[in-house]
Design a protein around this motif. Structure first.
Motif, PDB file in Angstrom:
ATOM      1  N   THR A 168       1.099  -1.042  -0.291  1.00  0.00           N
ATOM      2  CA  THR A 168       0.108  -0.058  -0.172  1.00  0.00           C
ATOM      3  C   THR A 168       1.027   1.266   0.241  1.00  0.00           C
ATOM      4  OG1 THR A 168      -0.121   0.060   2.682  1.00  0.00           O
ATOM      5  CG2 THR A 168      -1.689  -1.063   1.602  1.00  0.00           C
ATOM      6  N   ILE A 169       0.870   1.984  -0.631  1.00  0.00           N
ATOM      7  CA  ILE A 169       1.380   3.637  -1.289  1.00  0.00           C
ATOM      8  C   ILE A 169       0.746   4.556  -1.064  1.00  0.00           C
ATOM      9  CG2 ILE A 169       2.859   4.790  -2.530  1.00  0.00           C
ATOM     10  CD1 ILE A 169       3.410   1.711  -3.517  1.00  0.00           C
ATOM     11  N   VAL A 170       1.132   5.345   0.053  1.00  0.00           N
ATOM     12  CA  VAL A 170       0.471   7.241  -0.568  1.00  0.00           C
ATOM     13  C   VAL A 170       1.401   7.315  -1.049  1.00  0.00           C
ATOM     14  CG1 VAL A 170       0.073   8.946   1.097  1.00  0.00           C
ATOM     15  CG2 VAL A 170       0.021   7.030   2.114  1.00  0.00           C
ATOM     16  N   VAL A 171       0.684   8.174  -2.230  1.00  0.00           N
ATOM     17  CA  VAL A 171       1.620   8.336  -3.446  1.00  0.00           C
ATOM     18  C   VAL A 171       2.302   9.641  -3.087  1.00  0.00           C
ATOM     19  CG1 VAL A 171       1.071   9.547  -5.954  1.00  0.00           C
ATOM     20  CG2 VAL A 171      -0.080   7.068  -5.309  1.00  0.00           C
ATOM     21  N   ASP A 172       1.983  10.661  -2.464  1.00  0.00           N
ATOM     22  CA  ASP A 172       2.570  11.608  -2.456  1.00  0.00           C
ATOM     23  C   ASP A 172       3.716  11.327  -1.570  1.00  0.00           C
ATOM     24  OD1 ASP A 172       2.706  15.186  -2.363  1.00  0.00           O
ATOM     25  OD2 ASP A 172       1.837  14.121  -0.280  1.00  0.00           O
ATOM     26  N   ARG A 173       3.947  10.485  -0.747  1.00  0.00           N
ATOM     27  CA  ARG A 173       4.746  10.206   0.167  1.00  0.00           C
ATOM     28  C   ARG A 173       5.866   9.144  -0.509  1.00  0.00           C
ATOM     29  NH1 ARG A 173       4.091  13.480   4.871  1.00  0.00           N
ATOM     30  NH2 ARG A 173       2.496  15.295   4.000  1.00  0.00           N
TER      31      ARG A 173
ATOM     32  N   THR B  62       6.200  21.470   0.192  1.00  0.00           N
ATOM     33  CA  THR B  62       7.393  21.793   1.172  1.00  0.00           C
ATOM     34  C   THR B  62       8.239  20.837   1.937  1.00  0.00           C
ATOM     35  OG1 THR B  62       6.846  22.156   3.405  1.00  0.00           O
ATOM     36  CG2 THR B  62       5.571  20.511   2.665  1.00  0.00           C
ATOM     37  N   ASP B  63       9.794  21.200   2.255  1.00  0.00           N
ATOM     38  CA  ASP B  63       9.960  20.383   2.583  1.00  0.00           C
ATOM     39  C   ASP B  63      10.504  20.366   3.996  1.00  0.00           C
ATOM     40  OD1 ASP B  63      11.685  20.043   0.130  1.00  0.00           O
ATOM     41  OD2 ASP B  63      12.547  22.203   0.739  1.00  0.00           O
ATOM     42  N   GLU B  64       9.558  20.813   5.008  1.00  0.00           N
ATOM     43  CA  GLU B  64       8.827  21.116   6.742  1.00  0.00           C
ATOM     44  C   GLU B  64       8.886  19.691   6.295  1.00  0.00           C
ATOM     45  OE1 GLU B  64      10.043  22.929   8.777  1.00  0.00           O
ATOM     46  OE2 GLU B  64      10.633  24.051   6.950  1.00  0.00           O
TER      47      GLU B  64
ATOM     48  N   THR C  71       4.654  19.193   8.364  1.00  0.00           N
ATOM     49  CA  THR C  71       3.518  19.714   8.170  1.00  0.00           C
ATOM     50  C   THR C  71       2.736  18.737   7.465  1.00  0.00           C
ATOM     51  OG1 THR C  71       4.235  20.479   6.415  1.00  0.00           O
ATOM     52  CG2 THR C  71       4.586  21.457   7.899  1.00  0.00           C
ATOM     53  N   PRO C  72       1.359  18.916   7.259  1.00  0.00           N
ATOM     54  CA  PRO C  72       0.746  17.784   5.938  1.00  0.00           C
ATOM     55  C   PRO C  72       0.343  18.772   4.598  1.00  0.00           C
ATOM     56  CG  PRO C  72      -1.223  19.172   7.578  1.00  0.00           C
ATOM     57  CD  PRO C  72       0.901  20.220   7.910  1.00  0.00           C
ATOM     58  N   LEU C  73       1.105  19.153   4.650  1.00  0.00           N
ATOM     59  CA  LEU C  73       1.307  19.321   2.998  1.00  0.00           C
ATOM     60  C   LEU C  73       2.139  18.142   1.920  1.00  0.00           C
ATOM     61  CD1 LEU C  73       1.970  23.758   3.703  1.00  0.00           C
ATOM     62  CD2 LEU C  73       0.100  22.786   2.776  1.00  0.00           C
ATOM     63  N   PRO C  74       1.749  18.150   0.583  1.00  0.00           N
ATOM     64  CA  PRO C  74       2.290  17.173  -0.019  1.00  0.00           C
ATOM     65  C   PRO C  74       4.135  17.329  -0.363  1.00  0.00           C
ATOM     66  CG  PRO C  74       0.718  18.686  -1.346  1.00  0.00           C
ATOM     67  CD  PRO C  74       0.866  19.427  -0.163  1.00  0.00           C
ATOM     68  N   PHE C  75       4.904  16.112  -0.499  1.00  0.00           N
ATOM     69  CA  PHE C  75       6.359  16.691  -0.656  1.00  0.00           C
ATOM     70  C   PHE C  75       6.843  16.414  -1.900  1.00  0.00           C
ATOM     71  CE2 PHE C  75       6.537  14.400   3.908  1.00  0.00           C
ATOM     72  CZ  PHE C  75       6.357  15.566   4.519  1.00  0.00           C
TER      73      PHE C  75
END
Length: 470
Positions: free
Chosen positions: A33-38, A51-53, A56-60
């Motif tokens: 199972t994959i979280v596409v953004d992560r 974001t590089d943070e 935070t709950p923002l996209p990587f």
């Protein structure tokens, strides 16, 4: 140490113990199972609001290209299916994919429809299925659900995206949703659909198409999973995570109804988190969990990053960014377990019998028309032994360990049983085969190794003697 044992077992198999095995791959579904953004970014050009943070709950910036470029890595660990987090057009500040804006469009930040189709085609070329998780979050044209059932992690996440949900008990919603899902699976040749259910009393057959395999996951004990081909109830997931996070805990018995086995999912704390909370070493516990999962005669799901012991218990830390080079030793161990089970698909086709299941010591026999097998998982804090009763002509046979190389001869035993002894926190999968003597090839290899070493020592000693006379 475990890697050395694996190599020793492979050497024994190559030069000592040989028997016929099936060449086909396993027939059960192993889902990564994959979280596409992560997972991995393959194209920086599609980054939106990245974001590089890391807190935070923002996209990587993870995308379909990043997954496609690592399909062989996933397949080598034994997975024959991908389960992707939602892929539809979503809000730019949402990384997980449930803040859906349009179900008919593929998210451009993930690479858009062409990259999505490329990933599907590449997976299919490798014999891997593609499953997509379906949101039940509100988009235009649907009637809202009044009271969703959400666990703590879901509440935190859905609160951040201010989500409302589709009432999937509503007949008009069911019809509209099924048509959307059918168009989606048909256009992209999707093999399966999954859903993390947030509503009780609904039937998946009423809102998901019938021509794909469906998987239901529950994040709360109050949610029933009706109409799915394979269901992962919350209580079993929690029992599995608890049972393997520390020795001396009860091992759940294998289901026999096609239940989807998993130790964590996108809306639960990580399995590694429970291991660390129990003050245990993650690699050992993940190894034992993997052996248990890979020996199951039904579908399993394994969350991305478990093979490198990703940790977390809250949003967004539970969805850390993947790092493919963190723990290669554990990845190699998983690949070795896979190699053994891949060579013996009979395990997934015959009847089984539990010989022992007590305080973390789980032993099960697999009956097949070819070779029988015995799974021995010692998830305890002490050395354990178990008697495996003889069946038929077992007395003239032996237990040949395929994971760490344990060998037990029936002719040496009393009480009409094999006596299997296993160190704490170790697992073994035995094949019950005809007894063999020491294989000549193994003897020759040993002679070559020790003989070559002796010659090396003699040459070094001879070279030193003239120097000592000066």
């Amino acid at each position: 140490m475990k890697k050395t044992m694996i190599y020793m077992a492979m050497l024994l198999m190559a030069f000592g113990l040989t028997y016929d095995t099936a060449s086909a791959e396993t027939t059960n579904t192993r889902i990564y199972t994959i979280v596409v953004d992560r997972f991995m970014s393959g194209d920086d050009g599609n980054d939106i609001n990245v974001t590089d943070e890391k807190e935070t709950p923002l996209p990587f910036g993870g995308d379909f290209q990043g997954i496609e470029s690592n399909l062989d890595y996933i397949k080598d660990m034994g997975f024959n299916a991908l389960m992707l987090s939602p892929v539809f057009d979503r809000a730019e500040d949402d990384y997980l994919g449930y803040a859906v804006r349009e179900y008919g469009e593929i998210e451009e930040a993930f690479g858009g429809p062409e990259a999505f189709q490329s990933l599907i085609d590449a997976a299919h070329e490798r014999g891997m299925d593609v499953i997509v998780d379906m949101p039940a979050t509100l988009a235009e044209g649907y009637t809202a659900l009044d009271r969703p059932i959400l666990n703590n992690i879901q509440q935190d996440y859905y609160g951040m995206i201010d989500a409302e949900f589709i009432d999937l008990s509503n007949a008009d919603n069911q019809k509209r949703y099924k048509e959307m899902a059918r168009e989606f699976t048909g256009e992209y040749n999707i093999d399966g659909l999954s859903m993390t259910v947030i509503q009780d009393g609904i039937d998946a057959k009423e809102f998901l198409p019938e021509d794909v395999t469906t998987y239901g996951i529950s994040g709360d004990d109050d949610i029933s999973l009706e109409g799915f081909d394979h269901a992962a109830p919350n209580d079993l997931q929690e029992a599995l995570s608890y049972g393997f996070s520390k020795p001396d805990r009860e091992t759940p018995a294998y289901p026999t109804d096609g239940t989807l086995l998993l130790a964590d999912h996108w809306f639960s704390e990580r399995f590694t988190h429970n291991v660390v909370e129990a003050n245990m070493f993650p690699g050992t516990r993940i190894n034992q969990l993997t052996t248990y999962l890979y020996a199951y005669q039904g579908p399993i799901a394994f969350q991305y990053g478990t093979e490198i012991a990703l940790n977390g218990d809250e949003i967004p830390i539970v969805h850390r960014q993947m790092d493919l080079w963190t723990d290669q030793e554990l990845v190699d161990e998983i690949a070795a377990i896979n190699e053994v089970t891949q060579k013996h698909p009979q395990i997934y086709q015959g009847e089984t019998e539990v010989i022992k299941n007590e305080d973390g010591h789980f032993v099960q026999r697999y009956y097949t028309s070819d070779v029988d097998f015995v799974l021995n998982i010692n998830s305890t804090s002490v050395t354990e032994n178990v008697e495996v009763p003889f069946e038929g002509e077992d007395e003239s046979k032996m237990l040949s360990g395929m994971l760490i190389g344990d060998l037990i001869r029936g002719s040496d035993m009393e009480n009409d049983a094999f006596l299997a002894v296993l160190d704490r926190e170790e697992s073994e999968l035995y094949a019950i085969i005809e007894e063999t003597g020491m294989n000549n090839g193994y003897i020759y290899v040993g002679l070559l190794i020790f003989g070559g070493f002796g010659i090396f020592v003699w040459l070094v000693a001879r070279k030193r003697r003239p120097n000592e006379r000066k």
